[in-house]
Design an enzyme around this catalytic site. Structure first.
Site, mmCIF file in Angstrom:
data_model
loop_
_atom_site.group_PDB
_atom_site.id
_atom_site.type_symbol
_atom_site.label_atom_id
_atom_site.label_comp_id
_atom_site.label_asym_id
_atom_site.label_seq_id
_atom_site.Cartn_x
_atom_site.Cartn_y
_atom_site.Cartn_z
ATOM 1 N N SER A 1 0.828 -1.206 0.000
ATOM 2 C CA SER A 1 0.000 0.000 0.000
ATOM 3 C C SER A 1 0.863 1.257 0.000
ATOM 4 O O SER A 1 1.521 1.563 0.996
ATOM 5 C CB SER A 1 -0.900 0.012 1.241
ATOM 6 O OG SER A 1 -1.417 1.298 1.498
ATOM 7 N N GLY B 1 -6.884 5.941 6.103
ATOM 8 C CA GLY B 1 -6.271 6.705 5.028
ATOM 9 C C GLY B 1 -5.183 7.651 5.492
ATOM 10 O O GLY B 1 -5.202 8.159 6.613
ATOM 11 N N ASN B 2 -4.250 7.868 4.605
ATOM 12 C CA ASN B 2 -3.164 8.807 4.839
ATOM 13 C C ASN B 2 -3.669 10.231 5.054
ATOM 14 O O ASN B 2 -3.011 11.039 5.714
ATOM 15 C CB ASN B 2 -2.211 8.761 3.633
ATOM 16 C CG ASN B 2 -1.279 9.930 3.565
ATOM 17 O OD1 ASN B 2 -0.346 10.017 4.343
ATOM 18 N ND2 ASN B 2 -1.520 10.849 2.644
ATOM 19 N N ASP B 3 -4.839 10.553 4.512
ATOM 20 C CA ASP B 3 -5.363 11.919 4.589
ATOM 21 C C ASP B 3 -6.144 12.183 5.865
ATOM 22 O O ASP B 3 -6.835 13.206 5.964
ATOM 23 C CB ASP B 3 -6.228 12.223 3.366
ATOM 24 C CG ASP B 3 -7.358 11.221 3.174
ATOM 25 O OD1 ASP B 3 -7.335 10.164 3.840
ATOM 26 O OD2 ASP B 3 -8.253 11.483 2.356
#
Length: 199
Positions: free
Chosen positions: A13, A184-186
């Site tokens: 990922s 999520g990264n965000d």
């Protein structure tokens, strides 16, 4: 009470890689311990009924490529698609993470492997390359790789994947602060906010 950031990830990922370039710093800034939780994302998605839409949908995959570049510029980190990705045994790399975590060297292992996949891509399918990279990180590479291939560690990775699904994880990266889940990264700003308010 020690605050913890639980990081559920899988090495294929790219967004897990991006999240990991930031999470150690976020945890340190808030006096929290970063706990690594490797799992097999595609197997988990099958368990929970999710689908890898960036693979299945050409338009979404194209968008994700542009989005990844935006995030790498924002974080000012190295990023490159690994030309050897199809030959990489990601399950073996995940099992290696479990061994390193057991030895108290999870941070070094995860950082090193993520960098070798997404930062400065290397062919980790070659045992000699993997051993060299891990040794340069100060790990007992040969012993680690051998232990990662034992039946006990194979079973543990399966168990960790099932446990992640049971906890509510549906993809990677996923972060927990207490019982609060962030996907999520965000969502790292929310992770930091949760740490600030944690007692």
């Amino acid at each position: 009470m020690t605050r913890t950031v639980e990081f559920y990830f899988d090495f294929p990922s790219p967004y897990s890689y991006l999240a990991h370039t930031q999470l150690p710093k976020i945890a340190a800034e808030h006096g929290a311990t970063l706990v690594y939780r490797p799992f097999r994302v595609l197997e988990l998605m099958t368990i929970v009924g999710n689908r890898p839409t960036t693979i299945e949908c050409k338009n979404k995959g194209k968008y994700a490529g542009a989005d990844l570049q935006r995030w790498t510029r924002r974080y000012n980190v190295e990023f490159s698609r690994n030309p050897h990705s199809r030959s990489l045994d990601f399950a073996a790399l995940d099992r290696g993470a479990l061994v390193a975590i057991e030895d108290g060297r999870g941070a070094e292992y995860v950082t090193t492997v993520f960098a070798a996949i997404w930062g400065r891509p290397a062919d980790l399918s070659q045992r000699s390359v993997l051993i060299d990279i891990l040794e340069r990180a100060g790990l007992d590479a040969s012993a680690l790789v051998e232990r990662a291939n034992t039946e006990a560690i194979v079973a543990r990775l399966d168990a960790e994947t099932k446990a992640a699904a049971e906890r509510g994880v549906f993809g990677a990266p996923t972060v927990f602060v207490g019982n609060q889940m962030f996907f999520g990264n965000d969502r790292l700003d929310f992770v930091a906010e949760a740490l600030r308010s944690a007692i």
